[in-house]
Enzyme design. Structure first.
Site, PDB file in Angstrom:
ATOM      1  N   GLU A  41      90.207 -71.273  36.899  1.00  0.00           N
ATOM      2  CA  GLU A  41      88.747 -71.353  36.881  1.00  0.00           C
ATOM      3  C   GLU A  41      88.324 -72.486  35.945  1.00  0.00           C
ATOM      4  OE1 GLU A  41      85.016 -68.256  36.215  1.00  0.00           O
ATOM      5  OE2 GLU A  41      86.825 -67.997  35.007  1.00  0.00           O
ATOM      6  N   LYS A 113      81.889 -67.191  43.584  1.00  0.00           N
ATOM      7  CA  LYS A 113      82.112 -66.054  42.678  1.00  0.00           C
ATOM      8  C   LYS A 113      80.983 -65.034  42.757  1.00  0.00           C
ATOM      9  CE  LYS A 113      83.314 -65.206  37.815  1.00  0.00           C
ATOM     10  NZ  LYS A 113      83.510 -65.859  36.490  1.00  0.00           N
ATOM     11  N   CYS A 155      88.295 -64.709  38.305  1.00  0.00           N
ATOM     12  CA  CYS A 155      88.181 -64.166  36.956  1.00  0.00           C
ATOM     13  C   CYS A 155      87.563 -62.763  36.873  1.00  0.00           C
ATOM     14  CB  CYS A 155      87.410 -65.152  36.081  1.00  0.00           C
ATOM     15  SG  CYS A 155      87.689 -64.907  34.302  1.00  0.00           S
TER      16      CYS A 155
END
Length: 272
Positions: A41, A113, A155
């Site tokens: 990321e 995301k 993440c």
């Protein structure tokens, strides 16, 4: 059987230096025979305050996507760019976008995301509010590749098991988790969450983390990993700083595990 690579990075505020670091790691991965490379990321820039400006530069001249596309084509390797800041329609925020490039340098898939890191952490940085500059994604994505079907995540998604169950139901055989896990949260939860996601979904998990001290107030956990569908850690970057880990994966093993322990069928019978 195929070789996959996970790159751990120590990205800073300058995107040019970060891309040079990514290029060196990609070349190392290819020298080791890898067919696919996962970058972490925010590999091009970790400085959250500057992501919108970088996204504007990306829109004008494709400084990141053009670089990754050319790198994938030159090295003849699939590259998953962990997250790239791409402007939203109003250009007041970015999407944190995981981009999949094939070995011809073509963009094969994109995931924005979904779960944003709006939390307080007991570290020097203290307050994290991704939603101040990142817009939530809305759709799950499973990318088709020659190595298998890859479920995309980034993440903080890791803390939401239903995200990965839906990816599994969508056909995922490999899960990727490009991350910038903080040192505090990583030390406590990184490995156990990754292994749990592998075991629950009976998928391989590739987890590329940032690792080391980025600044006086920002430190990432590192410990990038490749995990098999039984929860076994096949490879781990145990030291902080940049580096590549390699492992062999075999889709047939996934089928064997799932046949022996048909979790999905049992979940459905239980009404879940």
């Amino acid at each position: 059987m195929a070789k996959v690579a996970v790159a751990q990075m120590l990205s800073g505020e300058g995107w040019q230096a970060n891309l040079a670091q990514a290029e060196a790691l990609a070349e190392e991965a290819v020298e080791c025979g890898a067919e696919l490379l996962l970058l972490p990321e925010n590999f091009a820039m970790l400085d959250s305050k500057a992501l919108i400006e970088l996204a504007k530069e990306e829109k004008e001249s494709q400084v990141i996507t053009g670089f990754v596309a050319a790198l994938a084509s030159r090295l003849n390797i699939w590259i998953i760019a962990g997250s790239v800041p791409l402007l939203n329609d109003s250009e007041d925020k970015v999407f944190a976008s995981c981009l999949v490039f094939n070995c011809d340098g073509q963009l094969a898939d994109r995931y924005d995301k979904i779960h944003l890191f709006d939390v307080d952490v007991a570290d020097t940085h203290s307050v994290y509010r991704e939603s101040d500059f990142i817009e939530h994604g809305k759709e799950l994505v499973v990318a088709a590749t020659p190595l298998g079907k890859i479920g995309l995540s980034i993440c903080y998604d890791l803390r939401f098991p239903e995200h990965y169950q839906k990816l599994r139901l969508g056909g995922a055989e490999i899960l990727i988790v490009p991350s910038a896990f903080t040192y505090v949260t990583g030390e406590a939860h990184w490995e156990v969450l990754l292994r749990a996601r592998a075991i629950e979904t009976q998928c391989y998990v590739l987890a590329a983390n940032q690792g080391g001290e980025h600044s006086e107030s920002r430190k990432s956990w590192g410990h990038s990993m490749i995990i098999d569908p039984w929860g076994k850690v096949l490879a781990e970057k145990q030291e902080p700083g940049p580096g590549v880990i390699i492992a062999e994966i075999e889709v047939d093993e996934i089928l064997t595990r799932r046949k022996a322990m048909p979790i999905i069928e049992h979940r459905q019978k239980a009404g879940f």
